[in-house]
Write a protein that holds these residues in place. Structure first.
Motif, PDB file in Angstrom:
ATOM      1  N   ALA A  69      15.983   3.767 -60.070  1.00  0.00           N
ATOM      2  CA  ALA A  69      15.515   5.289 -61.102  1.00  0.00           C
ATOM      3  C   ALA A  69      16.575   6.470 -60.869  1.00  0.00           C
ATOM      4  CB  ALA A  69      14.210   6.001 -60.777  1.00  0.00           C
ATOM      5  N   ASN A  70      17.084   6.971 -59.935  1.00  0.00           N
ATOM      6  CA  ASN A  70      18.121   7.700 -59.892  1.00  0.00           C
ATOM      7  C   ASN A  70      19.106   7.485 -60.772  1.00  0.00           C
ATOM      8  OD1 ASN A  70      16.868   9.517 -58.583  1.00  0.00           O
ATOM      9  ND2 ASN A  70      16.871   8.405 -56.283  1.00  0.00           N
ATOM     10  N   THR A  72      19.170   4.941 -63.127  1.00  0.00           N
ATOM     11  CA  THR A  72      19.508   4.794 -64.742  1.00  0.00           C
ATOM     12  C   THR A  72      19.142   6.887 -65.156  1.00  0.00           C
ATOM     13  OG1 THR A  72      17.322   3.125 -64.074  1.00  0.00           O
ATOM     14  CG2 THR A  72      17.333   4.452 -66.072  1.00  0.00           C
ATOM     15  N   GLN A  73      18.171   7.349 -64.506  1.00  0.00           N
ATOM     16  CA  GLN A  73      18.499   8.646 -64.542  1.00  0.00           C
ATOM     17  C   GLN A  73      20.017   9.320 -64.883  1.00  0.00           C
ATOM     18  OE1 GLN A  73      15.886  11.123 -62.402  1.00  0.00           O
ATOM     19  NE2 GLN A  73      13.892   9.774 -62.659  1.00  0.00           N
ATOM     20  N   ILE A  74      21.026   9.220 -64.529  1.00  0.00           N
ATOM     21  CA  ILE A  74      22.368   9.537 -63.851  1.00  0.00           C
ATOM     22  C   ILE A  74      23.382   9.194 -65.391  1.00  0.00           C
ATOM     23  CG2 ILE A  74      24.354   9.434 -62.699  1.00  0.00           C
ATOM     24  CD1 ILE A  74      23.002   9.691 -60.533  1.00  0.00           C
ATOM     25  N   ASP A  76      21.904   7.525 -68.084  1.00  0.00           N
ATOM     26  CA  ASP A  76      21.117   8.712 -69.184  1.00  0.00           C
ATOM     27  C   ASP A  76      22.037  10.095 -69.345  1.00  0.00           C
ATOM     28  OD1 ASP A  76      20.524   5.931 -69.061  1.00  0.00           O
ATOM     29  OD2 ASP A  76      17.974   6.514 -68.720  1.00  0.00           O
ATOM     30  N   ASN A  77      22.978  10.462 -68.580  1.00  0.00           N
ATOM     31  CA  ASN A  77      22.316  11.939 -68.886  1.00  0.00           C
ATOM     32  C   ASN A  77      24.118  11.851 -69.369  1.00  0.00           C
ATOM     33  OD1 ASN A  77      23.496  14.784 -68.698  1.00  0.00           O
ATOM     34  ND2 ASN A  77      23.098  15.198 -66.114  1.00  0.00           N
ATOM     35  N   HIS A 281      19.666  12.383 -55.742  1.00  0.00           N
ATOM     36  CA  HIS A 281      20.994  12.124 -56.980  1.00  0.00           C
ATOM     37  C   HIS A 281      22.214  12.880 -57.103  1.00  0.00           C
ATOM     38  CE1 HIS A 281      16.852  12.880 -59.232  1.00  0.00           C
ATOM     39  NE2 HIS A 281      17.225  11.694 -60.411  1.00  0.00           N
TER      40      HIS A 281
END
Length: 309
Positions: A69-70, A72-74, A76-77, A281
């Motif tokens: 998840a970390n 993926t979030q990075i 997408d940023n 993160h």
């Protein structure tokens, strides 16, 4: 009649016998280096992988598995994608500029001129000066008000005072500044590499090419450069690895600005994981360096192997 006693041979210890074996002695001598790498490289890498799949922060230190998840979030940023692009521009731009400066500097130092030994000794200073002191000096040179570069351009009537460039305030010029500083730090190392490679070429080969009518450029790009390319590639690997993971120049000069124009992966990981306290993160951002550097090293080593064959 005197009797001469025979000397008694002392039994050889088992440890002494083992140290006489080459494979045992080699393992003992290389063991400290292996332990050093495992403690200072392997252990932090395992911790980074451990934190990158968790929700660990300094405000909530309980470990909770979150998988990828970390990452993926990075991804997408959009700021991270800009940081990743800045890292590539900063790394390969400074390495290319440093290699060009190192090559011409090496050819210059090979020619005899008064004071050549002193110049050879002083040329290593950019590599030896602490990065903090060097970056602060460059910061004054790029200052919007007191820049010696701007004053020189104004005195030469190249630009006016109103049109003088704001080196650290313009996103493109700020990236150019950090590239120049890192290339300035790298080019003494490049000079040493080129000097070692060029002086290792037999003089008979250069003389034969000269007799055959090869000029300076043909000798340089068709004879000298192909022969020293494996040595240059090894130096380039070190330069890319150190630059891709470096954050000191960006941290001291621009703090990633203006508007994230000079933010690189090392700086982003430090800001996220250490300053902001989001360790998970920050570790995920730092791990993005590993596959990129691994691909670069593998490609370079395969290229060197082909050149040797």
């Amino acid at each position: 009649m005197a009797v001469i006693a025979e000397p008694v041979t002392k039994p050889v210890s088992r440890l002494h016998f083992m140290l006489d074996r080459r494979e045992v002695l080699e393992n003992i001598l290389i063991a400290p280096a292996i332990i050093y790498v495992l403690l200072l490289v392997g252990l932090p890498l395992l911790l980074a992988m451990y934190y990158s799949v968790s929700a660990y922060t300094i405000y909530n230190p309980t470990w909770q598995f979150v998988g990828l998840a970390n990452f993926t979030q990075i991804i997408d940023n959009p700021n991270f994608l800009q940081t990743l692009g800045n890292t590539f521009i900063f790394t390969f731009g400074s390495q290319l500029l440093g290699l060009v400066l190192g090559k011409f500097g090496a050819f210059l130092l090979l020619r005899p001129f008064p004071g050549r030994k002193i110049v050879r000794a002083l040329i290593i200073l950019p590599f030896a000066v602490p990065v903090a002191l060097a970056t602060i000096a460059w910061q004054w040179m790029f200052d919007s008000l007191y820049s010696v570069i701007n004053w020189t351009l104004i005195a030469a009537s190249i630009v006016t005072r109103e049109d003088a460039p704001n080196w650290l305030g313009n996103p493109y010029l700020a990236m150019l500044c950090v590239i120049i500083i890192n290339a300035w730090r790298f080019f003494p190392f490049a000079i040493v590499i080129f000097l070692a490679g060029i002086t290792a070429i037999p003089q008979d080969i250069i003389d034969a090419a000269t007799v055959d009518g090869a000029g300076f450029w043909r000798r340089n790009y068709q004879i000298i450069l192909p022969m020293i390319l494996p040595i240059v590639a090894i130096g380039l690997i070190f330069g890319i690895v150190f630059t891709f993971t470096d954050l000191s120049i960006v941290f001291l000069l621009t703090m990633g600005g203006p508007v994230g124009a000079t933010s690189v992966l090392g700086f982003a990981g430090f800001q996220t994981g250490i300053v902001s306290g989001d360790v998970s993160h920050g570790a995920a951002i730092s791990l993005f360096m590993l596959p990129v550097l691994l691909v670069v090293v593998i490609i370079t080593l395969r290229f060197i192997r082909r050149r040797e064959i």
